[in-house]
Design a protein around this motif. Structure first.
Motif, short mmCIF file in Angstrom:
data_model
loop_
_atom_site.label_atom_id
_atom_site.label_comp_id
_atom_site.label_asym_id
_atom_site.label_seq_id
_atom_site.Cartn_x
_atom_site.Cartn_y
_atom_site.Cartn_z
N TYR A 42 0.85 -1.18 0.00
CA TYR A 42 0.00 0.00 0.00
C TYR A 42 0.89 1.25 0.00
N THR A 43 0.35 2.38 -0.39
CA THR A 43 1.17 3.59 -0.39
C THR A 43 1.47 4.03 1.04
N ASN A 44 2.68 4.58 1.22
CA ASN A 44 3.10 5.15 2.51
C ASN A 44 3.41 4.11 3.61
N VAL A 45 3.65 2.86 3.22
CA VAL A 45 3.92 1.84 4.24
C VAL A 45 5.40 1.76 4.61
N GLY A 46 6.25 2.39 3.77
CA GLY A 46 7.69 2.38 4.08
C GLY A 46 8.54 1.56 3.11
N LYS A 47 8.02 1.33 1.91
CA LYS A 47 8.79 0.54 0.92
C LYS A 47 10.12 1.22 0.58
N SER A 48 10.04 2.52 0.28
CA SER A 48 11.26 3.22 -0.13
C SER A 48 12.25 3.33 1.03
N THR A 49 11.72 3.53 2.24
CA THR A 49 12.58 3.59 3.42
C THR A 49 13.32 2.27 3.59
N LEU A 50 12.60 1.18 3.41
CA LEU A 50 13.21 -0.15 3.54
C LEU A 50 14.25 -0.36 2.43
N LEU B 223 1.25 10.60 0.28
CA LEU B 223 0.92 9.43 -0.51
C LEU B 223 1.60 9.50 -1.87
N PHE B 224 1.94 8.35 -2.40
CA PHE B 224 2.54 8.23 -3.73
C PHE B 224 3.82 9.05 -3.88
N ALA B 225 4.73 8.87 -2.91
CA ALA B 225 6.04 9.52 -3.02
C ALA B 225 6.80 8.94 -4.20
N THR B 226 6.59 7.66 -4.46
CA THR B 226 7.31 6.98 -5.52
C THR B 226 6.37 6.70 -6.70
N LEU B 227 6.77 7.08 -7.90
CA LEU B 227 5.97 6.70 -9.08
C LEU B 227 6.76 5.87 -10.05
N PHE C 239 5.82 -6.94 8.00
CA PHE C 239 5.03 -6.00 8.80
C PHE C 239 5.96 -4.93 9.34
N ASN C 240 5.83 -3.73 8.78
CA ASN C 240 6.74 -2.63 9.10
C ASN C 240 6.12 -1.68 10.14
N LYS C 241 6.91 -0.77 10.62
CA LYS C 241 6.50 0.27 11.58
C LYS C 241 6.07 -0.32 12.92
N ILE C 242 6.74 -1.40 13.35
CA ILE C 242 6.37 -1.97 14.65
C ILE C 242 6.64 -0.97 15.77
N ASP C 243 7.57 -0.04 15.51
CA ASP C 243 7.86 0.98 16.53
C ASP C 243 6.64 1.87 16.80
N ALA C 244 5.80 2.04 15.78
CA ALA C 244 4.66 2.95 15.92
C ALA C 244 3.38 2.20 16.26
N ILE D 11 9.25 -5.71 11.49
CA ILE D 11 10.42 -4.84 11.52
C ILE D 11 10.04 -3.37 11.71
N SER D 12 11.05 -2.57 11.93
CA SER D 12 10.90 -1.13 11.79
C SER D 12 12.03 -0.67 10.89
N ALA D 13 11.66 -0.26 9.68
CA ALA D 13 12.69 0.17 8.73
C ALA D 13 13.30 1.48 9.21
N LEU D 14 12.48 2.28 9.88
CA LEU D 14 12.94 3.59 10.34
C LEU D 14 13.99 3.45 11.42
N ASN D 15 13.71 2.59 12.41
CA ASN D 15 14.64 2.41 13.53
C ASN D 15 15.60 1.25 13.31
N1 LIG Z 1 7.31 5.05 12.51
C1 LIG Z 1 7.79 4.55 11.39
N2 LIG Z 1 7.70 5.25 10.25
C2 LIG Z 1 8.21 4.71 9.12
C3 LIG Z 1 8.84 3.43 9.09
N3 LIG Z 1 9.23 3.17 7.83
C4 LIG Z 1 8.86 4.25 7.09
N4 LIG Z 1 8.25 5.19 7.85
C5 LIG Z 1 7.72 6.51 7.43
O1 LIG Z 1 6.59 6.31 6.60
C6 LIG Z 1 6.52 7.34 5.61
C7 LIG Z 1 6.41 6.72 4.23
O2 LIG Z 1 7.60 6.06 3.91
P1 LIG Z 1 8.00 5.72 2.41
O3 LIG Z 1 9.25 4.90 2.48
O4 LIG Z 1 7.99 6.94 1.57
O5 LIG Z 1 6.76 4.80 2.01
P2 LIG Z 1 6.45 4.12 0.59
O6 LIG Z 1 5.81 2.81 0.89
O7 LIG Z 1 7.66 4.12 -0.26
O8 LIG Z 1 5.34 5.13 0.04
P3 LIG Z 1 4.91 5.47 -1.48
O9 LIG Z 1 6.13 5.59 -2.31
O10 LIG Z 1 4.18 6.74 -1.29
O11 LIG Z 1 4.02 4.35 -1.92
C8 LIG Z 1 7.77 8.19 5.79
O12 LIG Z 1 7.43 9.32 6.54
C9 LIG Z 1 8.71 7.27 6.57
O13 LIG Z 1 9.63 7.98 7.36
C10 LIG Z 1 8.93 2.70 10.34
O14 LIG Z 1 9.45 1.60 10.44
N5 LIG Z 1 8.37 3.32 11.44
#
Ligand SMILES: Nc1nc2c(ncn2[C@@H]2O[C@H](COP(=O)(O)OP(=O)(O)OP(=O)(O)O)[C@@H](O)[C@H]2O)c(=O)[nH]1
Ligand SMILES: [Mg+2]
Length: 408
Positions: free
Chosen positions: A207-215, A230-234, A317-322, A363-367
């Protein structure tokens, strides 16, 4: 040409209906998402209107009494756009425009607008433009007037702006031209993909904004644009990644959303080829989102549409920190326990346990939490595919043990 407009924060109203299938709570969740979409497009939501109905009114979507309320509110509050949560028929759009005399958008139009705003490469722009023209074609008769269109803002980016005197024939010509252009690009992309050799291909989906690009950035040390919109990546980014001694290709691509416009799914066909041709999918889920289960369904539905469901998949399953379950006070004897109250441990015992230990990661890609486990699981899955493909093990880099000695 897709034109970029400066984002002036436009004042908007959201409208949705409560039906048998969609209670007030569900509607509010959908409107939350619509509000996030509106914000991404540059708008500010001033008010939400909802109405209980068996089915939408074929002429005006909501009833005439409610429409009057909307009209009054819009006039008194300097509203620039009214956005409906469902797709409006061209006739409905035309009728409502006549009554409200402001810009009317539906969910599809809004998503297309965001895509137009975010498309950076000529490839993405061509794909979005095609989807916009396909959407525009049946709606030409009901389009807003010349002057209003020149105002710009949400829903005004794209073909509408430059093709004011447009008619169906011109739009049809544009569509076939864009299709030809895409075919040429598709061929080039196919050749590019062919040149990458036989490395195992892994695709991040979700789904959009789940953290794919961060990972992607965490595992491949790349710099893919990530942000909380939403839709940071196209576009699709592909990186070569090496875990231990095993090289493979990892791709990050456009995120999915509930009711992703079919025009977009079709015109993004080649961007999605990366997913279609992948050997392994990493389905990333934002477990901290209250609707994450529904998100999984939406993603699977789109995967089915592009004939990709059933590929080997690891659920991430990402963002377990949140993640924070709702709590019930000890003296609260009324609130029933629902999945919203589950702890992560409880979640793992639900249907998630059926996904299997090997195919579910938390996981938490952020942390960078639990990334070692992530690497290990991905390594094992890729290795399995690699071995079937290359029984002679070429491509594998030598493996070193912790003393720096080459392993047998
Ligand atoms: N709390 C938390 N936030 C995260 C985590 N991973 C990513 N984020 C945040 O989630 C937001 C979206 O992250 P992206 O990596 O842009 O998500 P995406 O899935 O690539 O989104 P689209 O390209 O829009 O589809 C950003 O603000 C990230 O910092 C995580 O593990 N924990
Ligand atoms: Mg992204």
């Amino acid at each position: 040409m897709i034109e970029k407009t400066d984002l002036s924060y436009e004042r908007t109203i959201l409208i949705g209906i409560v039906t048998k299938e969609q209670d007030q709570e569900k509607l509010e969740e959908y409107l939350d998402e619509l509000e996030f979409l509106t914000y991404t497009a540059g708008g500010e939501v001033i008010k939400r209107f909802s109405q209980r109905m068996d089915r939408p009114d074929p002429k005006t979507f909501i009833g005439s009494g409610k429409m009057n309320d909307v009209k009054e509110f819009a006039a008194e509050n300097d509203i620039g756009a009214v956005i409906f949560d469902d797709e409006l028929s061209p006739a409905q759009q035309k009728n409502i425009e006549k009554i409200l005399k402001c810009k009317i958008l539906d969910r599809t139009g809004l998503i297309l607008d965001i895509f137009a705003q975010r498309a950076k490469t000529s490839y993405a722009r061509t794909q979005v433009e095609l989807a916009q023209y396909e959407y525009l074609l049946p709606r030409l008769a009901g389009m807003w007037t010349h002057l209003e269109r020149q105002r710009g803002g949400i829903g005004m980016r794209g073909p509408g702006e430059t093709e004011i005197e447009t008619d169906r024939r011109i739009v049809r010509d544009k569509i076939s031209l864009l299709k030809k252009k895409l075919q040429t690009i598709d061929k080039q992309m196919e050749v590019q993909r062919g040149n990458r050799g036989q490395l195992v291909r892994v695709a991040l989906v979700g789904y959009t904004n789940v953290g794919k690009s961060t990972l992607m950035n965490v595992i491949s040390k790349s710099e893919v644009f990530a942000e909380n919109k939403l839709f940071a990546t196209l576009d699709t980014t592909v990186r070569k990644v090496v875990i231990r001694n095993l090289p493979f290709l990892l791709s990050d691509t456009v995120g999915f959303i509930r009711k992703l416009p079919t025009q977009l799914v079709e015109s993004f066909k080649s961007t999605l080829d990366e997913v279609r041709e992948a050997d392994l999918l990493l389905h990333v889920v934002d477990i901290s989102h209250p609707n994450f289960e529904e998100h999984i369904d939406s993603v699977n539905q789109i995967l089915t549409e592009i004939e990709t469901l059933g590929k080997p998949t690891i659920m991430v399953f990402n963002k377990i920190d949140a993640y924070e379950p709702e709590t019930i006070d000890d003296d609260d004897l009324i609130t029933e326990k629902t999945s919203a109250h589950f702890t992560l441990k409880e979640w793992k015992k639900t249907w998630m346990s059926k996904v299997g230990d090997d195919n579910a990661l938390f996981i938490s890609a952020l942390n960078k939490e639990n990334m070692e486990h992530f690497r290990k699981k991905v390594y094992e899955a890729v290795r399995e595919i690699h071995i079937t493909r290359f029984p002679y093990n070429n491509f594998l880099y030598p493996e070193y043990d912790k003393y720096g000695e080459q392993k047998e």
